[in-house]
Motif scaffolding. Sequence first.
Motif, short mmCIF file in Angstrom:
data_model
loop_
_atom_site.label_atom_id
_atom_site.label_comp_id
_atom_site.label_asym_id
_atom_site.label_seq_id
_atom_site.Cartn_x
_atom_site.Cartn_y
_atom_site.Cartn_z
N THR A 24 27.07 6.59 -17.88
CA THR A 24 25.98 5.63 -17.75
C THR A 24 24.72 6.34 -17.28
OG1 THR A 24 27.60 3.97 -17.10
CG2 THR A 24 25.30 3.49 -16.61
N GLU A 25 23.59 6.03 -17.91
CA GLU A 25 22.32 6.61 -17.47
C GLU A 25 21.83 5.87 -16.23
OE1 GLU A 25 17.86 7.75 -19.04
OE2 GLU A 25 19.14 6.56 -20.32
N VAL A 26 21.37 6.63 -15.24
CA VAL A 26 20.83 6.05 -14.00
C VAL A 26 19.43 6.59 -13.77
CG1 VAL A 26 23.08 5.68 -12.92
CG2 VAL A 26 21.92 7.84 -12.59
N SER A 27 18.64 5.86 -12.99
CA SER A 27 17.27 6.30 -12.73
C SER A 27 17.14 7.12 -11.44
CB SER A 27 16.34 5.09 -12.68
OG SER A 27 16.76 4.20 -11.67
N SER A 28 18.14 7.05 -10.58
CA SER A 28 18.13 7.87 -9.36
C SER A 28 19.57 8.28 -9.05
CB SER A 28 17.53 7.09 -8.18
OG SER A 28 18.31 5.96 -7.90
N ALA A 29 19.72 9.22 -8.15
CA ALA A 29 21.05 9.71 -7.80
C ALA A 29 21.89 8.55 -7.26
CB ALA A 29 20.96 10.81 -6.77
N PRO A 30 23.05 8.29 -7.86
CA PRO A 30 23.88 7.18 -7.41
C PRO A 30 24.53 7.45 -6.06
CG PRO A 30 24.84 8.24 -9.36
CD PRO A 30 23.59 8.96 -9.02
N ALA A 31 24.55 6.42 -5.22
CA ALA A 31 25.16 6.55 -3.89
C ALA A 31 26.66 6.74 -4.04
CB ALA A 31 24.87 5.30 -3.07
N GLU A 62 31.55 16.32 -20.52
CA GLU A 62 31.78 17.05 -19.27
C GLU A 62 32.54 16.22 -18.24
OE1 GLU A 62 31.07 20.29 -18.57
OE2 GLU A 62 30.49 20.48 -20.66
N GLY A 63 32.81 14.96 -18.54
CA GLY A 63 33.57 14.12 -17.63
C GLY A 63 32.74 13.39 -16.60
N ALA A 64 31.44 13.30 -16.80
CA ALA A 64 30.56 12.63 -15.85
C ALA A 64 30.71 11.11 -15.98
CB ALA A 64 29.11 13.02 -16.10
N THR A 65 30.57 10.42 -14.85
CA THR A 65 30.56 8.96 -14.89
C THR A 65 29.14 8.43 -15.07
OG1 THR A 65 30.46 8.88 -12.48
CG2 THR A 65 32.64 8.69 -13.50
N SER A 66 28.15 9.23 -14.65
CA SER A 66 26.76 8.86 -14.85
C SER A 66 25.92 10.13 -14.97
CB SER A 66 26.26 7.98 -13.71
OG SER A 66 26.41 8.63 -12.48
N TYR A 67 24.70 9.96 -15.48
CA TYR A 67 23.78 11.08 -15.64
C TYR A 67 22.36 10.59 -15.43
CZ TYR A 67 22.63 9.29 -20.28
OH TYR A 67 22.20 8.50 -21.31
N ALA A 82 19.67 16.95 -18.13
CA ALA A 82 20.17 15.82 -17.35
C ALA A 82 21.11 16.33 -16.28
CB ALA A 82 20.90 14.83 -18.24
N GLU A 83 21.02 15.73 -15.10
CA GLU A 83 21.94 16.04 -14.01
C GLU A 83 23.13 15.09 -14.11
OE1 GLU A 83 21.90 16.92 -9.23
OE2 GLU A 83 20.20 15.88 -10.13
N LEU A 84 24.33 15.64 -13.93
CA LEU A 84 25.56 14.86 -14.08
C LEU A 84 26.13 14.49 -12.72
CD1 LEU A 84 27.28 17.07 -16.80
CD2 LEU A 84 25.66 15.20 -17.11
N TYR A 85 26.75 13.31 -12.67
CA TYR A 85 27.35 12.82 -11.43
C TYR A 85 28.77 12.34 -11.69
CZ TYR A 85 22.53 12.77 -9.87
OH TYR A 85 21.24 13.13 -9.55
#
Length: 86
Positions: A24-31, A62-67, A82-85
Motif C-alpha cells: 500500500t502506498e503511504v504519504s508518511s512513514a507508518p507508525a 520485496e515483501g513490503a506491506t507499504s511503501y 520508494a522507501e519500503l516498510y
Amino acid sequence: MKNLTKAFAVIALSTASFATFAATEVSSAPAGEQSIGVVSASTGASDLTSLQGKLAAKAAQEGATSYRIISAGGDNYLYGTAELYK
C-alpha cells in the motif's frame, strides 16, 4: 466459446495484477513499521501512474506491506525511488 475464454482471461489477469500490487502506498512513514530498504524504477512513459505501478510491484516483490515514494523526476523518461516498510 470465445466469449467465455476471453472472460476467463480477463478474470485471471485482473486477479494476478491485484496480487502483484499488495503493498500500500503511504504519504508518511507508518507508525509501528520499520524501513526495510529502498527500490528504484524507471519507465519510458511520461505518466506518473506507470511509474507508481512499477514501484508498487517492486515493493510487493520485496515483501513490503507499504511503501512511500521519496523521489520522482524526468520528462519523457521518468524515474523514481520508494522507501519500503514492513
